[in-house]
Design an enzyme around this catalytic site. Structure first.
Site, PDB file in Angstrom:
ATOM      1  N   GLY A 174      -5.327  60.704  50.686  1.00 21.65           N
ATOM      2  CA  GLY A 174      -5.063  59.585  51.578  1.00 21.65           C
ATOM      3  C   GLY A 174      -3.983  58.671  51.013  1.00 21.65           C
ATOM      4  N   HIS A 175      -4.096  58.343  49.724  1.00 27.89           N
ATOM      5  CA  HIS A 175      -3.055  57.543  49.080  1.00 27.89           C
ATOM      6  C   HIS A 175      -1.714  58.282  49.101  1.00 27.89           C
ATOM      7  CE1 HIS A 175      -6.694  55.864  46.929  1.00 27.89           C
ATOM      8  NE2 HIS A 175      -6.104  54.764  47.339  1.00 27.89           N
TER       9      HIS A 175
ATOM     10  N   GLY B 113      -2.982  51.643  54.336  1.00 29.21           N
ATOM     11  CA  GLY B 113      -3.682  52.539  55.245  1.00 29.21           C
ATOM     12  C   GLY B 113      -4.341  51.786  56.388  1.00 29.21           C
TER      13      GLY B 113
END
Length: 291
Positions: free
Chosen positions: A36-37, A147
């Site tokens: 995700g990062h 995000g």
């Protein structure tokens, strides 16, 4: 890739690239990096000449009974992952470097900081807004990437940048999910085997609401009830909050009209708090969910 631990060395790194006319992108993180990062990093690299990532578990956004000490940390893996994705520098300061003296100045966004998660975690978003302000002042990037999973955090940071006339553009990046829909998060590693199997119910509940929305439902109550109904079938998940809000202002909605809305869910599973969201656009039906 450069590994930087002091503010002075970070400023020198930034100054050198700025003088060369390069654009600078920044991805602030608390480490325990995952794919995700890396979606943030990849977007940052695509948009900018230089990519800087920070790894700093910020103590001021944790409450006295929260999981600061338990928050996962693996700096060597973080550095290796950043190196593999072409990051130019990682800033990983100590707490003493970031807060050399007792903090007397804080940043807080009125209204946005005290609702939703802010109501459950008093002071959390003050800590977030303050540390992000410090980091953006140090890096002065052209763009910074956050995000959309942490939607309220993104809204807070956008407001800080706007109200304080920062030069940095705040870029939201869509939530990255596992194959079963669970939103990628550093805290997922703390889920037990059984908890991990149960966790996708949060996403399934949101998808049930989205299917209703795609069929024309616009009232908040049935949309939220679709989430609650799905989670009620999973005893191990405690639903902490389920809200339908205006995407821009986070104001509460009774009905989705002509502006995008966001469905926000916070749930506890064992010792882990799961945070997730989906946006609902009144003028667009997401592919695959049309009635």
């Amino acid at each position: 890739m450069q590994s930087i631990t002091t503010s002075l060395d970070l400023r020198r790194f930034v100054s050198r690239h700025r003088q060369a006319g390069r654009t600078i992108g920044f991805v602030p993180t608390m480490g325990a990096l995952h794919h995700g990062h890396m979606a943030l990093v990849d977007r940052c690299r695509a948009d900018n000449d230089v990519t800087i990532v920070s790894v700093f578990v910020n103590p001021t956004q944790f409450g006295p009974s929260e999981d600061f000490d338990a928050y996962p940390r693996d700096l060597e893996c973080d550095l290796a992952l950043c190196r593999a994705h072409g990051v130019d520098a990682v800033f990983h300061p100590s707490v003493g470097e970031m807060y050399p003296e007792t903090l007397r100045t804080v940043v807080e966004v009125a209204d946005l900081s005290t609702i939703l998660i802010g109501e459950q975690r008093p002071g959390h978003f003050q800590g977030v807004a303050t540390v992000v302000t410090k980091l953006l002042n140090l890096v002065e990037p052209d763009r910074a990437y956050f995000g959309e999973k942490d939607f309220q955090q993104l809204a807070v940071v956008r407001r800080v940048a706007l109200d304080l006339s920062m030069r940095t553009s705040i870029v939201g990046v869509p939530t990255v999910r596992e194959g079963d829909g669970l939103a990628a998060s550093s805290r997922n590693v703390r889920l037990t085997f059984d908890e991990r199997r149960a966790a996708p119910a949060v996403y399934e509940g949101m998808m049930a609401a989205e299917r209703l929305f795609a069929r024309g439902e616009r009232d908040a109550v049935p949309l939220l009830n679709a989430v609650r109904s799905r989670l009620s079938r999973v005893p191990s998940i405690a639903l902490l909050s389920c809200d339908l809000r205006d995407s821009a202002t986070l104001g509460a909605l009774e009905r989705v009209l002509d502006r995008p809305a966001v469905l926000l869910v916070t749930a506890r599973l064992g010792s882990v708090v799961l945070i997730d969201q989906i946006e609902l656009h009144p003028d667009a039906i997401r592919e695959g969910f049309a009635a």
